[in-house]
Write a protein that holds these residues in place. Sequence first.
Motif, mmCIF file in Angstrom:
data_model
loop_
_atom_site.group_PDB
_atom_site.id
_atom_site.type_symbol
_atom_site.label_atom_id
_atom_site.label_comp_id
_atom_site.label_asym_id
_atom_site.label_seq_id
_atom_site.Cartn_x
_atom_site.Cartn_y
_atom_site.Cartn_z
ATOM 1 N N ASP A 201 -6.151 5.090 5.603
ATOM 2 C CA ASP A 201 -4.723 4.768 5.597
ATOM 3 C C ASP A 201 -4.453 3.476 6.356
ATOM 4 N N ASN A 203 -1.472 0.612 7.508
ATOM 5 C CA ASN A 203 -0.054 0.307 7.688
ATOM 6 C C ASN A 203 0.121 -1.167 8.014
ATOM 7 N N LYS A 218 5.659 0.311 0.034
ATOM 8 C CA LYS A 218 4.747 -0.065 -1.042
ATOM 9 C C LYS A 218 5.336 -1.082 -2.010
ATOM 10 N N GLY A 223 2.333 -4.757 0.161
ATOM 11 C CA GLY A 223 2.087 -3.430 -0.395
ATOM 12 C C GLY A 223 1.322 -3.504 -1.706
ATOM 13 N N LEU A 226 -2.420 -4.205 -0.977
ATOM 14 C CA LEU A 226 -3.118 -3.001 -0.517
ATOM 15 C C LEU A 226 -3.354 -2.038 -1.676
ATOM 16 N N THR A 231 -6.482 0.924 -0.885
ATOM 17 C CA THR A 231 -6.462 1.643 0.385
ATOM 18 C C THR A 231 -5.435 2.767 0.347
ATOM 19 N N ARG A 233 -2.276 4.841 2.068
ATOM 20 C CA ARG A 233 -1.096 4.475 2.842
ATOM 21 C C ARG A 233 -0.564 5.753 3.485
ATOM 22 N N THR A 237 5.231 5.615 4.656
ATOM 23 C CA THR A 237 5.566 4.542 3.718
ATOM 24 C C THR A 237 6.380 5.050 2.539
ATOM 25 N N ALA A 258 -1.615 5.127 11.848
ATOM 26 C CA ALA A 258 -2.482 5.052 10.670
ATOM 27 C C ALA A 258 -3.901 4.779 11.139
#
Length: 324
Positions: A201, A203, A218, A223, A226, A231, A233, A237, A258
């Motif tokens: 996770d 952040n 996101k 976002g 990622l 990855t 989250r 989020t 995270a």
Amino acid sequence: MTPLLRDRRALVAGSLAVTAALTLAGCGSSDPAADSSGSPAKTRTVSTANGEVEVPASPKRVVVLDSGELDSAITLGVRPVGATHSASEDAFPTYLPASETKDITPVGEIANANLESVAALKPDLILTSKVRDGERYDELSKIAPTVMTEATGSAWKENFQVHAEALGKQAEAKKVLATYDTQVAKVTEALGGKEKAAATDVNFVRFVEGAEIRIYGKQNYIGSLLADIGTGRPPITDKAKDGFSYDVSPEKIDLADADVIFTSTYGDPGKAGTTKTMNSGLWKGLKAARNDKVFKVDDRLWIAGIGYTAAGKILQEFETSMTR
């Protein structure tokens, strides 16, 4: 314009992603490659957020009015004659090659361009978005053909395609996308593959002078990067307003916990609360802090870059941080 208002405008990006995608789908030159006499066509028609706009077939004097448009132009090998800069700085982003920005004329702040300065450059094409300059579209269009996307942020990939179409750089754009996809796959592999990436996770926490601390959701530029890497989250989020950010006070910074946290600061670290918050017991108790997995990064690159050149540098820094 305050940092808060500027970022809140960026919230539009999430809600208008579908519109941006439709704009992309409609992008294309409706003009033939040559006119009836067989000579190369002098103009092309591009579908934009404001309808169809006729642009020069090969624009020579381009003015860009946001950081994403500046990134797109430089990425595609086009050096604008003019560009705006952020309210907090007078210079252009340092992540872009200095050789490519040194001769660009500043034309004011993002979302508040000096129209006289723009007109003085005699542009033949202007690139911006409705969220930044929608209210000035008529005035800008009187200066030069103006190509607007709906918004910025999470729609950056669709916007890039519109920019490429307006600049006549579609072939170059394909190469840029291929390079990006290759780099994303490399970073995911460096994390141990898709399953391990998804189990970590990540952040992103942004400290903003004059506003609350932002835990990024996101539906924004970072976002989307990622998400491409794959990855995980953290659940917080999903509570982000409009998918953009979940804002908290320093007393609730534990909600940002995270496996890994990337942080940036807009403005003065003291006034933004960066120093105080990161020295607090709550922050030091975060899993990422305890495991030395907190990484400070450049705000102008990770948040304001919004383009493929920025993305390439972010991916490099991300891989280095995660595999050290």
